[in-house]
Design a protein around this motif. Structure first.
Motif, PDB file in Angstrom:
ATOM      1  N   UNK A 192      -3.055   3.000  -1.947  1.00 48.49           N
ATOM      2  CA  UNK A 192      -2.914   1.724  -1.250  1.00 48.49           C
ATOM      3  C   UNK A 192      -4.148   1.469  -0.393  1.00 48.49           C
ATOM      4  N   UNK A 193      -4.342   0.203  -0.026  1.00 47.08           N
ATOM      5  CA  UNK A 193      -5.483  -0.189   0.790  1.00 47.08           C
ATOM      6  C   UNK A 193      -5.056  -1.334   1.700  1.00 47.08           C
ATOM      7  N   UNK A 194      -5.581  -1.369   2.909  1.00 51.81           N
ATOM      8  CA  UNK A 194      -5.259  -2.456   3.834  1.00 51.81           C
ATOM      9  C   UNK A 194      -3.956  -2.217   4.561  1.00 51.81           C
ATOM     10  N   UNK A 195      -2.843  -2.497   3.896  1.00 53.59           N
ATOM     11  CA  UNK A 195      -1.522  -2.219   4.465  1.00 53.59           C
ATOM     12  C   UNK A 195      -0.536  -1.976   3.332  1.00 53.59           C
ATOM     13  N   UNK A 196       0.560  -1.305   3.678  1.00 55.44           N
ATOM     14  CA  UNK A 196       1.573  -0.996   2.659  1.00 55.44           C
ATOM     15  C   UNK A 196       2.918  -0.900   3.370  1.00 55.44           C
ATOM     16  N   UNK A 197       3.864  -1.707   2.938  1.00 55.18           N
ATOM     17  CA  UNK A 197       5.192  -1.713   3.557  1.00 55.18           C
ATOM     18  C   UNK A 197       6.106  -0.745   2.817  1.00 55.18           C
ATOM     19  N   UNK A 198       6.609   0.234   3.524  1.00 56.50           N
ATOM     20  CA  UNK A 198       7.508   1.227   2.920  1.00 56.50           C
ATOM     21  C   UNK A 198       8.937   0.694   2.892  1.00 56.50           C
ATOM     22  N   UNK A 199       9.384   0.153   4.007  1.00 50.06           N
ATOM     23  CA  UNK A 199      10.709  -0.468   4.080  1.00 50.06           C
ATOM     24  C   UNK A 199      10.719  -1.411   5.273  1.00 50.06           C
ATOM     25  N   UNK A 200      11.871  -1.887   5.664  1.00 52.66           N
ATOM     26  CA  UNK A 200      11.934  -2.894   6.729  1.00 52.66           C
ATOM     27  C   UNK A 200      11.485  -2.355   8.084  1.00 52.66           C
ATOM     28  N   UNK A 201      11.450  -1.026   8.229  1.00 48.83           N
ATOM     29  CA  UNK A 201      11.092  -0.432   9.515  1.00 48.83           C
ATOM     30  C   UNK A 201       9.691   0.183   9.538  1.00 48.83           C
ATOM     31  N   UNK A 202       9.126   0.513   8.389  1.00 48.48           N
ATOM     32  CA  UNK A 202       7.929   1.343   8.316  1.00 48.48           C
ATOM     33  C   UNK A 202       6.814   0.650   7.545  1.00 48.48           C
ATOM     34  N   UNK A 203       5.627   0.579   8.160  1.00 48.69           N
ATOM     35  CA  UNK A 203       4.469  -0.052   7.527  1.00 48.69           C
ATOM     36  C   UNK A 203       3.220   0.773   7.779  1.00 48.69           C
ATOM     37  N   UNK A 204       2.456   1.017   6.721  1.00 47.56           N
ATOM     38  CA  UNK A 204       1.173   1.689   6.827  1.00 47.56           C
ATOM     39  C   UNK A 204       0.066   0.668   7.041  1.00 47.56           C
ATOM     40  N   UNK A 205      -0.910   1.022   7.892  1.00 47.98           N
ATOM     41  CA  UNK A 205      -2.061   0.160   8.139  1.00 47.98           C
ATOM     42  C   UNK A 205      -3.333   1.004   8.176  1.00 47.98           C
ATOM     43  N   UNK A 206      -4.407   0.491   7.624  1.00 48.13           N
ATOM     44  CA  UNK A 206      -5.693   1.186   7.665  1.00 48.13           C
ATOM     45  C   UNK A 206      -6.217   1.239   9.095  1.00 48.13           C
ATOM     46  N   UNK A 207      -6.809   2.386   9.441  1.00 47.47           N
ATOM     47  CA  UNK A 207      -7.469   2.574  10.739  1.00 47.47           C
ATOM     48  C   UNK A 207      -8.647   3.512  10.507  1.00 47.47           C
ATOM     49  N   UNK A 208      -9.667   3.043   9.795  1.00 47.15           N
ATOM     50  CA  UNK A 208     -10.734   3.917   9.309  1.00 47.15           C
ATOM     51  C   UNK A 208     -11.663   4.419  10.416  1.00 47.15           C
TER      52      UNK A 208
END
Length: 301
Positions: A192-208
């Motif tokens: 994944x790149x940029x952001x990725x939503x796992x579920x309604x509570x959890x989201x991944x975001x890039x912080x390089x």
């Protein structure tokens, strides 16, 4: 936030459990965060010691740990530690490491087959090690039913198309081959790149910055907020001055910018900050103070 023990908290509808692989004095304080002078550690001894600093030896205290999130009926692991029996010649503390991580996970009520999602905040040897296990001389995914979420930028940087981070360290090729490539071969990886939503509570975001693909995992459930920041922070002294990088950050300017941005939001939204390597309770709350930040009073005691 309902705090039930030092090892388990409930944030909204998400249960968070801390699984510690190892904890203790790890490296000289000045090696960990070279830009922080000795006076900073001494002036803040009251709250840095003993959880984050051993004054007598001037050694930083760290933890190797995984956070288990139970969210939306699924079990999510945030980083997977060092792993056993790895060749890590460039990282002597991790070379041929042997620990009881799977036992600790079991004591937290998690069997490998229970895990639905594995998050690697970035691809470093102490964050991807238990992605795999040794099965009769072959590295195979430890969590057979899981999707492994890998930052695409790190996968490229440390992978064969970039000749394993351009061959700067032997460990980079070794860790990719034993802890990342087997997950790809098993068809269990998601880049994944940029952001990725796992579920309604959890989201991944890039912080390089720490690595090209370093990321954070945001948790938002009800009125509760937390951000799992991986290696954006190695020590609380970096909260006092976010411009100070660890000795492991690949892009110093980018890492400092990511750190400040994440801490700004954490202070504004009252997010719990959950770094990968903080000992003690493993998490902190932050507030603004001058040009930097400080620990909120509730976490200093």
């Amino acid at each position: 936030m309902n705090k039930e023990s030092e090892q388990r908290i409930v944030l909204g509808d998400v249960e968070v459990t801390r699984v510690v692989e190892w904890q203790g004095p790890f490296t000289p304080a000045r090696s960990l965060v070279p830009e922080v002078g000795a006076e900073v550690w001494k002036d803040n001894k009251e709250w840095l010691a003993p959880d984050h600093w051993e004054p007598e030896s001037d050694t930083a205290v760290l933890a190797l740990q995984t956070w288990v999130l139970r969210s939306g009926g699924r079990t999510v692991l945030v980083d997977t530690g060092v792993g056993n029996g790895r060749e890590r010649p460039d990282s002597p503390p991790f070379h041929h490491w042997q620990g009881d991580f799977l036992g600790a996970l079991a004591r937290a009520g998690v069997r490998p087959e229970d895990v639905d999602v594995v998050v690697n905040t970035h691809i470093h040897s102490d964050h991807v090690g238990w992605n795999t296990r040794d099965a009769d001389g072959e590295w195979v995914p430890t969590f057979p039913n899981a999707r492994y979420l890998l930052p695409a930028a790190d996968d490229f940087h440390y992978g064969p198309d970039n000749a394993y981070a351009k061959g700067a360290r032997r460990d980079d090729r070794l860790l990719y081959e034993d802890s990342v490539a087997p997950v790809h071969r098993a068809g269990q990886s998601v880049l994944w790149d940029g952001s990725y939503r796992i579920d309604e509570h959890l989201t991944l975001e890039s912080a390089p910055g720490h690595t090209p693909g370093s990321s954070v995992l945001r948790l938002a459930s009800g009125t509760d907020r937390a951000v799992f920041v991986g290696d954006l922070l190695h020590s609380p002294v970096q909260i006092l001055d976010p411009s100070c990088n660890s000795g492991f950050c690949l892009d110093a300017e980018q890492a400092a910018a990511s750190r400040r941005r994440i801490l700004e939001r954490a202070a504004t939204e009252r997010e719990l900050v959950v770094p990968a390597h903080f000992a003690g309770t493993g998490l902190v709350e932050v507030r603004r103070e001058g040009s930097g930040f400080a620990l909120a009073p509730s976490t200093v005691s």
